[in-house]
Scaffold this motif. Structure first.
Motif, PDB file in Angstrom:
ATOM      1  N   SER A 109     -20.205  17.701 -31.310  1.00 50.22           N
ATOM      2  CA  SER A 109     -19.278  16.860 -32.068  1.00 50.22           C
ATOM      3  C   SER A 109     -19.469  16.925 -33.577  1.00 50.22           C
ATOM      4  O   SER A 109     -20.548  17.231 -34.086  1.00 50.22           O
ATOM      5  N   PHE A 110     -18.370  16.598 -34.248  1.00 48.77           N
ATOM      6  CA  PHE A 110     -18.328  16.495 -35.715  1.00 48.77           C
ATOM      7  C   PHE A 110     -17.525  15.251 -36.071  1.00 48.77           C
ATOM      8  O   PHE A 110     -16.447  15.018 -35.520  1.00 48.77           O
ATOM      9  N   HIS A 111     -18.058  14.437 -36.983  1.00 48.78           N
ATOM     10  CA  HIS A 111     -17.361  13.239 -37.450  1.00 48.78           C
ATOM     11  C   HIS A 111     -17.315  13.231 -38.973  1.00 48.78           C
ATOM     12  O   HIS A 111     -18.300  13.569 -39.629  1.00 48.78           O
ATOM     13  N   ASP A 112     -16.183  12.839 -39.521  1.00 54.45           N
ATOM     14  CA  ASP A 112     -16.045  12.669 -40.964  1.00 54.45           C
ATOM     15  C   ASP A 112     -15.451  11.283 -41.204  1.00 54.45           C
ATOM     16  O   ASP A 112     -14.296  11.036 -40.855  1.00 54.45           O
ATOM     17  N   VAL A 137     -13.886  16.814 -32.477  1.00 55.13           N
ATOM     18  CA  VAL A 137     -13.667  16.768 -33.927  1.00 55.13           C
ATOM     19  C   VAL A 137     -12.917  15.481 -34.244  1.00 55.13           C
ATOM     20  O   VAL A 137     -11.763  15.307 -33.839  1.00 55.13           O
ATOM     21  N   VAL A 138     -13.585  14.577 -34.926  1.00 53.14           N
ATOM     22  CA  VAL A 138     -13.004  13.281 -35.260  1.00 53.14           C
ATOM     23  C   VAL A 138     -13.136  13.058 -36.754  1.00 53.14           C
ATOM     24  O   VAL A 138     -14.241  13.079 -37.296  1.00 53.14           O
ATOM     25  N   ILE A 162     -11.639  17.453 -27.891  1.00 53.34           N
ATOM     26  CA  ILE A 162     -11.259  16.087 -28.237  1.00 53.34           C
ATOM     27  C   ILE A 162     -10.999  16.081 -29.730  1.00 53.34           C
ATOM     28  O   ILE A 162     -11.886  16.396 -30.528  1.00 53.34           O
ATOM     29  N   ALA A 163      -9.792  15.724 -30.139  1.00 53.48           N
ATOM     30  CA  ALA A 163      -9.464  15.750 -31.569  1.00 53.48           C
ATOM     31  C   ALA A 163      -8.509  14.615 -31.886  1.00 53.48           C
ATOM     32  O   ALA A 163      -7.419  14.528 -31.312  1.00 53.48           O
ATOM     33  N   PHE A 164      -8.926  13.727 -32.760  1.00 52.72           N
ATOM     34  CA  PHE A 164      -8.062  12.638 -33.221  1.00 52.72           C
ATOM     35  C   PHE A 164      -8.621  12.095 -34.525  1.00 52.72           C
ATOM     36  O   PHE A 164      -9.712  12.486 -34.972  1.00 52.72           O
ATOM     37  N   CYS A 165      -7.879  11.183 -35.140  1.00 53.38           N
ATOM     38  CA  CYS A 165      -8.287  10.590 -36.410  1.00 53.38           C
ATOM     39  C   CYS A 165      -8.675   9.129 -36.239  1.00 53.38           C
ATOM     40  O   CYS A 165      -8.091   8.403 -35.435  1.00 53.38           O
ATOM     41  N   ILE A 172      -2.015   6.706 -33.894  1.00 53.17           N
ATOM     42  CA  ILE A 172      -1.089   7.545 -33.121  1.00 53.17           C
ATOM     43  C   ILE A 172      -1.819   8.711 -32.469  1.00 53.17           C
ATOM     44  O   ILE A 172      -1.533   9.086 -31.324  1.00 53.17           O
ATOM     45  N   SER A 173      -2.811   9.275 -33.166  1.00 47.66           N
ATOM     46  CA  SER A 173      -3.532  10.424 -32.605  1.00 47.66           C
ATOM     47  C   SER A 173      -4.465  10.006 -31.479  1.00 47.66           C
ATOM     48  O   SER A 173      -4.698  10.775 -30.535  1.00 47.66           O
ATOM     49  N   ARG A 174      -5.005   8.790 -31.528  1.00 49.67           N
ATOM     50  CA  ARG A 174      -5.832   8.292 -30.419  1.00 49.67           C
ATOM     51  C   ARG A 174      -5.000   8.145 -29.145  1.00 49.67           C
ATOM     52  O   ARG A 174      -5.481   8.415 -28.044  1.00 49.67           O
ATOM     53  N   ILE A 175      -3.756   7.689 -29.302  1.00 53.93           N
ATOM     54  CA  ILE A 175      -2.903   7.434 -28.145  1.00 53.93           C
ATOM     55  C   ILE A 175      -2.293   8.721 -27.589  1.00 53.93           C
ATOM     56  O   ILE A 175      -2.111   8.869 -26.385  1.00 53.93           O
ATOM     57  N   LEU A 176      -2.004   9.677 -28.475  1.00 53.68           N
ATOM     58  CA  LEU A 176      -1.312  10.898 -28.046  1.00 53.68           C
ATOM     59  C   LEU A 176      -2.224  12.096 -27.825  1.00 53.68           C
ATOM     60  O   LEU A 176      -1.752  13.158 -27.402  1.00 53.68           O
ATOM     61  N   CYS A 177      -3.531  11.979 -28.097  1.00 53.99           N
ATOM     62  CA  CYS A 177      -4.373  13.177 -28.051  1.00 53.99           C
ATOM     63  C   CYS A 177      -4.407  13.817 -26.658  1.00 53.99           C
ATOM     64  O   CYS A 177      -4.478  15.041 -26.533  1.00 53.99           O
ATOM     65  N   GLY A 178      -4.318  13.009 -25.599  1.00 53.62           N
ATOM     66  CA  GLY A 178      -4.296  13.582 -24.263  1.00 53.62           C
ATOM     67  C   GLY A 178      -3.078  14.449 -24.017  1.00 53.62           C
ATOM     68  O   GLY A 178      -3.144  15.469 -23.333  1.00 53.62           O
TER      69      GLY A 178
END
Length: 493
Positions: A109-112, A137-138, A162-165, A172-178
């Protein structure tokens, strides 16, 4: 799949919440071992675990609370792998030092927590090269376009990603990432313990947004605003979709004012088909539509943007009819639904005030505008062709209808009113466009003085019902929407 992050300082509470989550339908839980106040007892936490688990020990620089040495941290991660945990989360440097063992899958994982780097693809490649079963990547969204970049990264990745903001913009990216290929998204056990910016509660992700049912065929709608977290629109629209058996989801979308045009284009490319529009976008959104309904053009504001079968965008204003219908319904109690000749005072000078003012003028009412900002009040009055008065003079004249279009009295400031109770006269129709709370202080005082009253809840439901019909081409289940709103407001208080 939805992963629920658990962070507790005591083993006992972490175990109890894990059991509670399993009973509520959770399928995957992340144990944030860095939150524990003493060394993790892995055997105790993992022995009879009711769901598969991700073991994570996050350092402060990675957004965690680990206070021990790096050697101790890596020892715990190795012990989790030897114990046969389903997943272990490893940052890039740890992944280089911890080998694969057994059946445990590696999330690298990578977090920023500051922003979204330009070199996402390069970072992704570095993570994937560290024997990753799943890449994570978050980043933090500074713009809605960051969400689009992360979702496209997930969609194009050859390794499950796994990629979202994070952050409110990133919701929106948490809900649509799947929908875009992420193996799972992350939620929290309760709103009181958010482990990362923008995390939402498991029950909301599961039951309100129905995350596990979102597919590439799911239709996407939402509300664009800044801020947007307070909006109840997702509650009522998602309840309506569920009642009608529609494969659709409605999402809150925070969009800064200076990023509207670029966001609409980018979200359109993601497949978004329609928006409810509120502050500060109601006027600017008109330019995004190829077709504008006459009343929206006349008002100069739109609260609804929807796409037709040919891909063309239409701007509508459902506030107008909803407000006028609410006013006429209120007057019917008096046996007189005719607004012609009625003396009407509008408090406020925003988009809703403009829509209601235009409707009143068209109905032949005598309209006066009072705004807390005198220049805005004078400007609206000039547009409507009516008079304006100073805010300090709003209680001086005789009126038949009072309409509050200001936020004064809105939760949490429920002890405020834009109009003193002793100024109210028996028989006056008082319409407060605020819907949260339904019974504002203004409405309560109006009832005490035997005024006719109309709450903003009904207007809110009616304008949303009209939006729903624009979105999906069928009448809205109004009673379902109303009940969902009242339940949500009651739960919030």
């Amino acid at each position: 799949m939805i992963c629920v992050s658990l962070g507790r300082t005591r083993h006992r509470m972490m175990l109890a919440e894990h059991q509670a989550l399993a009973q509520r339908g959770a399928e995957l839980v992340e144990l944030r071992l860095d939150w524990l106040s003493r060394a993790p007892e892995l055997q105790r936490l993992l022995k009879d675990r009711p769901t598969p688990v991700i073991c994570t020990v996050r350092r402060p620089q990675d957004g965690g609370r680990w206070r021990g040495s790096e050697e101790e941290r890596q020892t715990i991660l190795r012990q989790a792998i030897v114990s046969g945990v389903e997943y272990v989360d490893l940052e890039l440097d740890a992944a280089e030092k911890i080998r694969r063992y057994g059946k445990t899958k590696r999330i690298v994982s990578f977090h920023d927590f500051q922003g979204t780097p330009e070199n996402l693809e390069e970072i992704h490649a570095q993570l994937a090269a560290k024997d990753a079963d799943i890449v994570k990547v978050v980043t933090t969204a500074q713009s809605p376009l960051d969400c689009v970049r992360l979702l496209k990264l997930a969609r194009s990745a050859k390794v499950p990603t796994i990629a979202f903001c994070m952050g409110e913009i990133g919701l929106i990216s948490r809900i649509l990432c799947g929908r875009f290929g992420s193996p799972f998204t992350y939620t929290t056990f309760s709103a009181d313990r958010v482990l990362a910016p923008g995390q939402i509660v498991f029950d909301q992700m599961k039951n309100l947004y129905r995350y596990d049912r979102i597919t590439t065929a799911t239709r996407i709608f939402g509300v664009i605003a800044d801020p947007v977290a307070h909006s109840y629109s997702p509650v009522i629209h998602n309840a309506a979709f569920q009642h009608d058996g529609l494969d659709a989801v409605y999402i809150p979308m925070r969009v800064p004012a200076d990023q509207l045009t670029a966001t609409l284009k980018a979200y359109g490319d993601l497949g978004v088909e329609g928006y409810s529009v509120t502050i500060p976008h109601k006027e600017a959104v008109l330019t995004a539509a190829q077709f504008r309904e006459p009343i929206a053009e006349e008002i100069g504001a739109s609260n609804t943007l929807f796409r037709d079968q040919n891909g063309n965008w239409h701007a509508a204003n459902t506030d107008y009819e909803a407000a006028m219908g609410s006013l006429r319904a209120g007057l019917k109690e008096k046996g007189d639904a005719d607004l012609s000749g009625k003396r009407c005072l509008i408090l406020g000078a925003g988009g809703v005030a403009k829509a209601i003012g235009l409707g009143l003028i068209k109905a032949g009412a005598i309209v006066t505008v009072a705004s807390r900002t005198s220049k805005r009040g004078a400007a609206l009055a000039a547009q409507l062709g009516c008079q304006s008065i100073g805010w300090e003079n709003r209680g001086a004249g005789f009126i038949d209808v009072l309409v509050n279009c200001t936020p004064v009295g809105m939760a949490p400031n429920v002890d405020q009113s834009p109009y003193a109770g002793n100024w109210l006269r028996e028989g006056t129709l008082v319409f407060d466009t605020i819907y949260n709370p339904e019974n504002t202080l203004l409405i309560k005082e109006a009832r005490e003085r035997l005024c006719l009253t109309v709450s903003g809840l009904e207007m809110f439901i009616q304008q949303a019902a009209a939006q729903y019909e624009h979105f999906v081409g069928r009448p809205a289940p109004v009673d379902v929407m109303r009940d969902a709103l009242r339940r949500a407001m009651s739960a919030a208080h």
